[in-house]
Structure formats: structure tokens, C-alpha cells
Design an enzyme around this catalytic site. Structure first.
Site, PDB file in Angstrom:
ATOM      1  N   CYS A  71       0.807  -1.223   0.000  1.00 26.44           N
ATOM      2  CA  CYS A  71       0.000   0.000   0.000  1.00 26.44           C
ATOM      3  C   CYS A  71       0.841   1.274   0.000  1.00 26.44           C
ATOM      4  O   CYS A  71       0.662   2.158  -0.843  1.00 26.44           O
ATOM      5  CB  CYS A  71      -0.996  -0.008   1.149  1.00 26.44           C
ATOM      6  N   HIS A 124      -2.879   1.286   6.860  1.00 25.71           N
ATOM      7  CA  HIS A 124      -3.079   1.172   5.409  1.00 25.71           C
ATOM      8  C   HIS A 124      -3.206   2.576   4.830  1.00 25.71           C
ATOM      9  O   HIS A 124      -3.638   3.508   5.515  1.00 25.71           O
ATOM     10  CB  HIS A 124      -4.340   0.356   5.123  1.00 25.71           C
ATOM     11  N   HIS A 136      -5.569   1.725  -4.414  1.00 26.35           N
ATOM     12  CA  HIS A 136      -4.682   1.164  -3.397  1.00 26.35           C
ATOM     13  C   HIS A 136      -4.228  -0.233  -3.787  1.00 26.35           C
ATOM     14  O   HIS A 136      -4.771  -0.852  -4.694  1.00 26.35           O
ATOM     15  CB  HIS A 136      -5.358   1.168  -2.020  1.00 26.35           C
TER      16      HIS A 136
END
Length: 159
Positions: A71, A124, A136
Site C-alpha cells: 500500500c 493502510h 490502493h
């Protein structure tokens, strides 16, 4: 004479061919910060475009591109290609951005998912694409994709 009236008088004297040049010179002095906002918007748009171009690239923990990403590797790579350096991890990226509210978020802002109240709880990150969606690199076995934000436990940061 007020600024808009002065600008109008200048433009009428300059003629139509010089209107764009005059505006480019006059507008930054009339709207302080406009040039910086335009630069930030361009940077964010470029980074978002880079992330979108990586659609379908596989997730790999610790990868920073150009063909595999985790990520924060995707956000790091996207902003690097747009001309701005970010730290390596999602939590460090959160710490390096200007924090903005959900109400003032913009396309290209970073979206940080968290499980607590401190920066160390960030787990994240993605790039806001508008409409409640992010680009993402989700998890092992998945690929870079556009996806709806699935929780309210998010913070926003502007690069």
C-alpha cells in the site's frame, strides 16, 4: 481603485491578445496562495494518474514498484513519479502530510486507515479518487485497484 476594477481597466487597454498573459501576472497577486494550490492540485492529479496506471499490478509486501506494490509502496511510487518524495511506511506518510478533514478532502489526498487514536495506529494508505473511492494495493493475493472506502476509521492527508 479596487483590484477587480484595476484589472478590468488594465485588460481593456492591453487588448484581447494579451488577456491571458495579463491574467497570469495579475491573478497570483490578487489571490495569494493560488499558485501553490494549483501546484498541489497538479501534483495530486499526477500521482493519482500514476496510481491508476498501475491497475492490476500484484500486491507484494515491501514492494515499491514499478511492477509490484504494497500500500505505501504504491503511494510512495505515485508521488515520486509526480515529483514529490514520501517516507516509506503508511504511518510515516501520515506524519509527513498536512492533515485535512473529510469535508475538505480532495482528489489526490492520501487516505489513512487506522485502528486507534495515534499516528502509530495507521495500518493502510491509498490515494483518494473522489466519490468515496481510493486507488490502493490492498493485500497479499490482490492487485492494485479502485475500491470504495469501507470504514469511517480514516484520516486524510495532503501532500
Amino acid at each position: 481603485m479596487t483590484a477587480p476594477v484595476a484589472l478590468s481597466a488594465r485588460l481593456s487597454r492591453l487588448g484581447a491578445a494579451s488577456v491571458l498573459t495579463a491574467a497570469a501576472v495579475a491573478v497570483p497577486s490578487l489571490l495569494p496562495g493560488a499558485a501553490q494550490q494549483a501546484e498541489a492540485a497538479t501534483l495530486a492529479a499526477k500521482a493519482l494518474g500514476v496510481a491508476a496506471s498501475k491497475k492490476g499490478s500484484p500486491y507484494q509486501w515491501g514492494a515499491t514498484g514499478p511492477n509490484r506494490f504494497d500500500c505505501s509502496g504504491l503511494t510512495l511510487y505515485s508521488f515520486k513519479q509526480a515529483g514529490r518524495k514520501l517516507p516509506r511506511t503508511a504511518a510515516a506518510q501520515y506524519g509527513s502530510t498536512r492533515h485535512v478533514s473529510a469535508a475538505t478532502r480532495r482528489v489526490g489526498d492520501l487516505v489513512f486507515f487506522h485502528s486507534g487514536s495515534s499516528a502509530s495506529s495507521v495500518y493502510h494508505v491509498g490515494i483518494y479518487a473522489g466519490g468515496g473511492k481510493i486507488w490502493h494495493a490492498p493485500k497479499t493475493g490482490a492487485r492494485v485497484r479502485l475500491e470504495r472506502i469501507w470504514t469511517r476509521s480514516v484520516w486524510y492527508g495532503r501532500v
